[in-house]
Design a protein around this motif. Structure first.
Motif, PDB file in Angstrom:
ATOM      1  N   LEU A  92      10.523  59.074  11.491  1.00 28.34           N
ATOM      2  CA  LEU A  92      10.681  60.010  12.609  1.00 28.34           C
ATOM      3  C   LEU A  92      11.254  59.301  13.826  1.00 28.34           C
ATOM      4  N   ARG A  93      12.297  59.870  14.411  1.00 24.15           N
ATOM      5  CA  ARG A  93      12.817  59.367  15.679  1.00 24.15           C
ATOM      6  C   ARG A  93      13.591  60.475  16.372  1.00 24.15           C
ATOM      7  N   THR A  94      13.520  60.512  17.693  1.00 20.63           N
ATOM      8  CA  THR A  94      14.208  61.541  18.464  1.00 20.63           C
ATOM      9  C   THR A  94      15.690  61.200  18.559  1.00 20.63           C
ATOM     10  N   PRO A  95      16.574  62.102  18.137  1.00 14.44           N
ATOM     11  CA  PRO A  95      18.008  61.819  18.259  1.00 14.44           C
ATOM     12  C   PRO A  95      18.436  61.759  19.731  1.00 14.44           C
ATOM     13  N   ASP A  96      19.478  60.989  20.007  1.00 12.08           N
ATOM     14  CA  ASP A  96      19.932  60.807  21.390  1.00 12.08           C
ATOM     15  C   ASP A  96      20.238  62.136  22.063  1.00 12.08           C
ATOM     16  N   TRP A 101      15.742  67.162  26.084  1.00 13.27           N
ATOM     17  CA  TRP A 101      15.211  68.496  25.826  1.00 13.27           C
ATOM     18  C   TRP A 101      13.735  68.556  26.208  1.00 13.27           C
ATOM     19  N   PRO A 102      13.273  69.695  26.728  1.00 16.72           N
ATOM     20  CA  PRO A 102      11.845  69.812  27.061  1.00 16.72           C
ATOM     21  C   PRO A 102      10.990  69.943  25.813  1.00 16.72           C
ATOM     22  N   ALA A 109      13.198  68.559  17.189  1.00 21.28           N
ATOM     23  CA  ALA A 109      14.469  67.929  16.809  1.00 21.28           C
ATOM     24  C   ALA A 109      14.221  66.625  16.058  1.00 21.28           C
ATOM     25  N   ALA A 110      13.216  65.872  16.490  1.00 19.60           N
ATOM     26  CA  ALA A 110      12.886  64.621  15.795  1.00 19.60           C
ATOM     27  C   ALA A 110      12.430  64.899  14.362  1.00 19.60           C
ATOM     28  N   ALA A 195       5.722  63.280  35.329  1.00 13.86           N
ATOM     29  CA  ALA A 195       6.701  62.606  36.193  1.00 13.86           C
ATOM     30  C   ALA A 195       8.057  62.402  35.517  1.00 13.86           C
ATOM     31  N   GLY A 196       8.488  63.409  34.774  1.00 13.21           N
ATOM     32  CA  GLY A 196       9.776  63.313  34.109  1.00 13.21           C
ATOM     33  C   GLY A 196       9.739  62.680  32.737  1.00 13.21           C
TER      34      GLY A 196
END
Length: 236
Positions: A92-96, A101-102, A109-110, A195-196
């Motif tokens: 599992l990894r979040t694509p660039d 995305w919130p 997406a990951a 905080a973002g």
């Protein structure tokens, strides 16, 4: 003591108007999460950390406390997207393209792009995640994580659920509380973060663990004059 919990308690007590004295038996702030100077054979020193080396964006109370005592979070922490790779590059990894995305879109997406998983594994976990979200991440309080995830494919269990359960709850899936595990998923994968930072963001300290909070908390307490005192190297 002047560990993270003791310093957090001191900051809150002073904020409520109390007169506070913090006693610490060692000469380094931070307790079990602090910097340790290591003398090198050829001379000089190397600073090492004792304690947890990674935070996540779901640690809203910890991050809020750090910010409260003056820590600039974007400067102090390296923000990396969720990534749980296997040794062979799968996992599992979040694509660039999804890093901004919130939640929960970044987590979905990951899951949808997990390397090495077929569509059966991906769709099964997405479907389960959406069902958990619709139910408010609640379940029968007697259920175990094994009960909760019984219909998930074996690969999803072996590569994600089981290691995540042990790392978060320090308990195998057959014994771990499904209700507690769902709260972890709610905050860590589907929560808004702070905080973002996304809730699933991996936050790596750019400074040692003493600087990351205890030292900043000590400066904050000292700015409050007569209301707070530090007694370092003192046993009571």
């Amino acid at each position: 003591g002047a560990g993270w919990a003791g310093m957090a308690a001191a900051v809150e007590a002073v904020s409520q108007g109390a007169d506070v004295t913090v006693f610490e038996s060692t000469r380094v702030l931070g307790g079990r999460a602090r910097a340790l100077p290591l003398p090198l054979p050829e001379g000089g020193e190397l600073t090492l950390d004792n304690g947890q080396h990674i935070l996540i964006g779901a640690y809203t109370e910890t991050l809020g406390l750090m910010q409260r005592v003056g820590v600039d979070l974007p400067t102090a922490l390296l923000n990396l997207p969720l990534s749980l790779p296997q040794a062979d590059g799968s996992g599992l990894r979040t694509p660039d393209w999804a890093t901004r995305w919130p939640a929960p879109l970044d987590a979905l997406a990951a899951i949808a792009t997990t390397h090495g998983w077929g569509w059966r594994e991906r769709l099964a976990l997405i479907g389960a995640s959406l069902r958990w979200q619709r139910r408010g991440f609640t379940c029968d309080p007697q259920s175990t994580v094994a009960d909760l995830c019984a219909r998930l494919p074996a690969r999803v269990m072996q590569e994600l659920i089981e290691p995540l359960c042990v790392s978060a709850l320090n308990t195998p899936v057959a014994d771990a509380s499904a209700a507690v595990f769902l709260r972890v998923l709610r905050d860590a994968l589907f929560g808004p973060g702070f905080a973002g930072f996304s809730g699933s963001s991996l936050l790596l300290p750019r400074a040692d663990l003493s600087q990351l909070f205890p030292d900043a908390a000590a400066r904050w307490l000292q700015q409050h004059g007569g209301k707070a005192r530090l007694r370092i190297g003192t046993r009571v």
